[in-house]
Design an enzyme around this catalytic site. Structure first.
Site, PDB file in Angstrom:
ATOM      1  N   GLY A   1     -16.811 -51.541 -40.859  1.00 20.56           N
ATOM      2  CA  GLY A   1     -17.121 -51.479 -39.615  1.00 20.56           C
ATOM      3  C   GLY A   1     -16.383 -51.861 -38.965  1.00 20.56           C
ATOM      4  O   GLY A   1     -15.759 -52.650 -38.678  1.00 20.56           O
TER       5      GLY A   1
ATOM      6  N   ASP B   1     -14.248 -58.121 -40.750  1.00 20.69           N
ATOM      7  CA  ASP B   1     -14.256 -57.914 -39.578  1.00 20.69           C
ATOM      8  C   ASP B   1     -13.196 -58.976 -38.721  1.00 20.69           C
ATOM      9  O   ASP B   1     -13.756 -59.725 -37.407  1.00 20.69           O
ATOM     10  CB  ASP B   1     -15.828 -58.945 -39.209  1.00 20.69           C
ATOM     11  CG  ASP B   1     -17.175 -57.912 -39.562  1.00 20.69           C
ATOM     12  OD1 ASP B   1     -16.740 -56.605 -40.072  1.00 20.69           O
ATOM     13  OD2 ASP B   1     -17.404 -58.287 -40.037  1.00 20.69           O
TER      14      ASP B   1
HETATM   15  P1  GDP Z   1     -12.745 -54.998 -38.939  1.00 16.98           P
HETATM   16  O1  GDP Z   1     -14.728 -55.039 -39.369  1.00 16.98           O
HETATM   17  O2  GDP Z   1     -12.195 -55.862 -39.009  1.00 16.98           O
HETATM   18  O3  GDP Z   1     -12.211 -54.272 -37.893  1.00 16.98           O
HETATM   19  O4  GDP Z   1     -13.384 -56.092 -37.403  1.00 16.98           O
HETATM   20  P2  GDP Z   1     -14.457 -55.929 -36.357  1.00 16.98           P
HETATM   21  O5  GDP Z   1     -14.539 -54.210 -35.774  1.00 16.98           O
HETATM   22  O6  GDP Z   1     -16.058 -55.548 -37.630  1.00 16.98           O
HETATM   23  O7  GDP Z   1     -14.770 -56.583 -35.914  1.00 16.98           O
HETATM   24  C1  GDP Z   1     -14.291 -57.426 -34.389  1.00 16.98           C
HETATM   25  C2  GDP Z   1     -14.880 -57.154 -33.102  1.00 16.98           C
HETATM   26  O8  GDP Z   1     -14.289 -58.617 -32.624  1.00 16.98           O
HETATM   27  C3  GDP Z   1     -14.942 -55.839 -32.558  1.00 16.98           C
HETATM   28  O9  GDP Z   1     -16.383 -56.358 -31.902  1.00 16.98           O
HETATM   29  C4  GDP Z   1     -13.868 -55.849 -31.822  1.00 16.98           C
HETATM   30  O10 GDP Z   1     -13.813 -55.008 -30.628  1.00 16.98           O
HETATM   31  C5  GDP Z   1     -13.194 -57.555 -31.672  1.00 16.98           C
HETATM   32  N1  GDP Z   1     -12.151 -58.069 -31.456  1.00 16.98           N
HETATM   33  C6  GDP Z   1     -11.187 -57.433 -31.763  1.00 16.98           C
HETATM   34  N2  GDP Z   1     -10.520 -58.495 -31.643  1.00 16.98           N
HETATM   35  C7  GDP Z   1     -11.170 -58.889 -31.043  1.00 16.98           C
HETATM   36  C8  GDP Z   1      -9.570 -60.631 -29.331  1.00 16.98           C
HETATM   37  O11 GDP Z   1      -8.156 -60.309 -30.258  1.00 16.98           O
HETATM   38  N3  GDP Z   1     -11.024 -60.793 -28.488  1.00 16.98           N
HETATM   39  C9  GDP Z   1     -12.057 -60.402 -29.092  1.00 16.98           C
HETATM   40  N4  GDP Z   1     -13.172 -61.411 -28.045  1.00 16.98           N
HETATM   41  N5  GDP Z   1     -12.566 -59.124 -29.386  1.00 16.98           N
HETATM   42  C10 GDP Z   1     -12.040 -58.870 -30.365  1.00 16.98           C
HETATM   43  P1  IMO Z   2     -14.972 -54.800 -42.829  1.00 15.12           P
HETATM   44  O1  IMO Z   2     -13.805 -53.856 -43.318  1.00 15.12           O
HETATM   45  C1  IMO Z   2     -17.958 -58.082 -43.330  1.00 15.12           C
HETATM   46  C2  IMO Z   2     -19.744 -58.086 -46.931  1.00 15.12           C
HETATM   47  C3  IMO Z   2     -21.391 -57.770 -47.433  1.00 15.12           C
HETATM   48  C4  IMO Z   2     -22.094 -58.506 -47.920  1.00 15.12           C
HETATM   49  C5  IMO Z   2     -20.823 -58.310 -48.916  1.00 15.12           C
HETATM   50  C6  IMO Z   2     -21.359 -57.387 -50.535  1.00 15.12           C
HETATM   51  O2  IMO Z   2     -15.894 -54.161 -41.724  1.00 15.12           O
HETATM   52  O3  IMO Z   2     -14.243 -55.870 -42.540  1.00 15.12           O
HETATM   53  P2  IMO Z   2     -20.914 -55.123 -49.854  1.00 15.12           P
HETATM   54  O4  IMO Z   2     -22.523 -53.900 -48.667  1.00 15.12           O
HETATM   55  O5  IMO Z   2     -20.366 -54.449 -49.699  1.00 15.12           O
HETATM   56  O6  IMO Z   2     -21.821 -54.906 -51.177  1.00 15.12           O
HETATM   57  O7  IMO Z   2     -22.009 -56.092 -49.233  1.00 15.12           O
HETATM   58  O8  IMO Z   2     -19.469 -58.348 -48.252  1.00 15.12           O
HETATM   59  N1  IMO Z   2     -19.360 -57.347 -46.802  1.00 15.12           N
HETATM   60  C7  IMO Z   2     -18.253 -57.255 -45.152  1.00 15.12           C
HETATM   61  N2  IMO Z   2     -18.162 -58.066 -44.007  1.00 15.12           N
HETATM   62  N3  IMO Z   2     -16.908 -57.215 -42.592  1.00 15.12           N
HETATM   63  C8  IMO Z   2     -17.321 -55.982 -43.675  1.00 15.12           C
HETATM   64  O9  IMO Z   2     -16.407 -55.308 -43.819  1.00 15.12           O
HETATM   65  C9  IMO Z   2     -17.700 -56.386 -45.083  1.00 15.12           C
HETATM   66  N4  IMO Z   2     -18.209 -55.415 -45.965  1.00 15.12           N
HETATM   67  C10 IMO Z   2     -19.429 -55.935 -46.281  1.00 15.12           C
HETATM   68  O10 IMO Z   2     -22.279 -58.457 -45.444  1.00 15.12           O
HETATM   69  O11 IMO Z   2     -21.993 -60.293 -47.792  1.00 15.12           O
HETATM   70 MG    MG Z   3     -16.239 -54.406 -39.020  1.00 20.28          MG
END
Ligand code: GDP
Ligand code: IMO
Ligand code: MG
Length: 423
Positions: free
Chosen positions: A40, A13
């Site tokens: 996600g 994330d």
């Molecule tokens: P990913 O899984 O690495 O693609 O990241 P996620 O989408 O799960 O989580 C990142 C969250 O932070 C999302 O809700 C993005 O919209 C938000 N986000 C990304 N970059 C920034 C930033 O520079 N500032 C803020 N405030 N939010 C951000």
């Molecule tokens: P993105 O791509 C954050 C975490 C789960 C759990 C562990 C194992 O959005 O960064 P799994 O479902 O793979 O068996 O879960 O890994 N986890 C993530 N945490 N971002 C993700 O993906 C994750 N995908 C799995 O919360 O701790």
């Molecule tokens: Mg994510």
């Protein structure tokens, strides 16, 4: 042309989806190399927010081709819902999205097995997203899995039945209460498989090889983060794939000597969702403020993300195992207004000060040692150029670049595509 990689350096994330979307205009092909619907990836532009799970984050650009590589695991049911989410954007995914025949399929019973395993673990549970990731990769390495290419064979349903029957016996073995109606799940699954089969299946390693030879630019998109890597993460609280740079080679069939830049993405602080050790975790109001200001809730499960200070010991380790060439710092805007910022620069481990990540980082084994920095008050979200950055932010960035010995090339100051500052 070399293949560039983009991957998360923490526990996922970090903002990978946003940056892949921003970078896509520089690439002909975006290719996901591992993970599945546990991911996600959030993209925001033109006032729209979109969360991608299995589909690469280049899908919104007209010209780019998006490849789902052999290292990915696909749940047809989740995948079809994702496609339906794209319909309103009039994306021609039959042309722009292609899938490796060697990618493995998540069956309904894989999801049930995930739930049974987690329930049986009780307090020791991984905190899995329950998308069937672990059981599907287990069947892959156990040489029992069903692959996308199998769906083109006449007898694939026989193979499916045998595997699902085995899974049901395994679920019984766990002897835990799992409510499910397999018949209903299978109806949905088989319908989704038919939709999946409308897309183009390819031998993606050959496709990417030819694309490289033809001079096409390729960006490999990672899922999860380096500290969730099956080998190098905080095992057993990890996911079941190699999230690190090597995973891009095995997950796409790209040779190691064809890798170009490795973009490592990190948040200006740290988050983690699910169980497992997290040395710099904050249990106080500061942590709660980070979660509130940063909207730290999982894009997939909606679970609250745990928050804490930036951990340089862990970040250095991640840069090392990935061979990161360029860093990107996300969510700097979230730290505006914090009076003092801390960065963990070493751990106390068995009475000694260490600067490398040890085998055990459980709270009883390590205590983080921090350097303190003066925070900045300015709102960063409307800034468009680094010349507008407050001195304190520049100091924070300069410290990290010096310690990590890698340049920070992007500072993200908000979730929107436009809130991206190239250094
Ligand atoms: P990913 O899984 O690495 O693609 O990241 P996620 O989408 O799960 O989580 C990142 C969250 O932070 C999302 O809700 C993005 O919209 C938000 N986000 C990304 N970059 C920034 C930033 O520079 N500032 C803020 N405030 N939010 C951000
Ligand atoms: P993105 O791509 C954050 C975490 C789960 C759990 C562990 C194992 O959005 O960064 P799994 O479902 O793979 O068996 O879960 O890994 N986890 C993530 N945490 N971002 C993700 O993906 C994750 N995908 C799995 O919360 O701790
Ligand atoms: Mg994510």
């Amino acid at each position: 042309m070399a293949v560039d990689l983009l991957l998360g350096l923490q526990w996922g994330d970090e903002g990978k989806g946003k940056i892949v979307d921003v970078l896509t205009s520089n690439y002909n092909i975006i290719a996901r190399f591992q993970g599945g619907p546990n991911a996600g990836h959030t993209l925001e532009f033109d006032g729209i927010k979109h969360v991608l799970r299995t589909i690469p984050s280049g899908i919104f650009h007209d010209k780019s081709i998006n490849v789902i590589g052999n290292g990915v695991v696909i749940d047809p049911v989740v995948f079809v819902k994702e496609l339906e989410g794209l319909d309103q954007f009039k994306i021609d995914y039959k042309k722009k999205l292609i899938i490796s025949r060697k990618a493995h399929i998540i069956l309904p019973t894989h999801r049930m097995l995930d739930a049974a395993s987690e329930t049986a673990k009780g307090k020791a549970k991984i905190g899995s997203t329950l998308k069937g990731i672990g059981p599907t990769y287990m069947d892959k390495t156990g040489r029992n899995g069903i692959r996308v290419g199998d769906l083109e064979l006449a007898d694939w349903k026989d193979k499916y039945r045998a595997l699902a029957n085995k899974h049901e016996a395994m679920i019984d073995f766990y002897n835990v209460q799992i409510e499910y109606d397999l018949e209903e799940l299978e109806t949905e699954f088989f319908e989704a498989v038919e939709r999946l089969k409308e897309l183009t299946f390819i031998d993606s390693e050959e496709y990417l090889y030819q694309a490289q030879k033809a001079g096409k630019t390729i960006l490999a998109e990672g899922a999860q983060g380096s500290l969730l890597d099956i080998d190098f993460g905080t095992y057993p609280f990890v996911t079941s794939s190699n999230t690190t740079a090597a995973g891009a080679c095995t997950g796409l069939g790209v040779a190691p000597n064809q890798i170009g830049d490795v973009y490592g993405i990190f948040k200006a602080y740290t988050t983690r969702v699910g169980s497992g050790p997290f040395p710099t975790e904050l249990f106080d109001e500061i942590g709660a403020d980070m979660a509130r200001i940063g909207h730290e809730f999982g894009a997939v499960t909606g679970r609250a993300r745990r928050c804490g200070w930036l951990d340089l010991v862990a970040l250095k380790y991640a840069c090392q195992v990935n061979g990161v060439t360029k860093l990107m710092m996300m969510k700097g805007d979230v730290l505006s207004g914090f009076k003092t910022l801390k960065i963990c620069t070493s751990y106390t481990y068995k009475g000694e000060t260490i600067t490398h990540l040890p085998y055990n980082i459980e709270p009883e084994n390590v205590e983080p040692i921090y350097s303190e920095f003066k925070g900045w008050k300015e709102d960063l979200t409307k800034m468009t150029d680094k010349s507008q950055f407050p001195k304190e932010l520049n100091d924070y960035i300069a410290f990290l670049e010096k310690e990590l010995e890698i340049p920070i090339t992007v500072v993200s100051v908000g979730p929107d595509r436009k809130q991206t500052i190239f250094m």
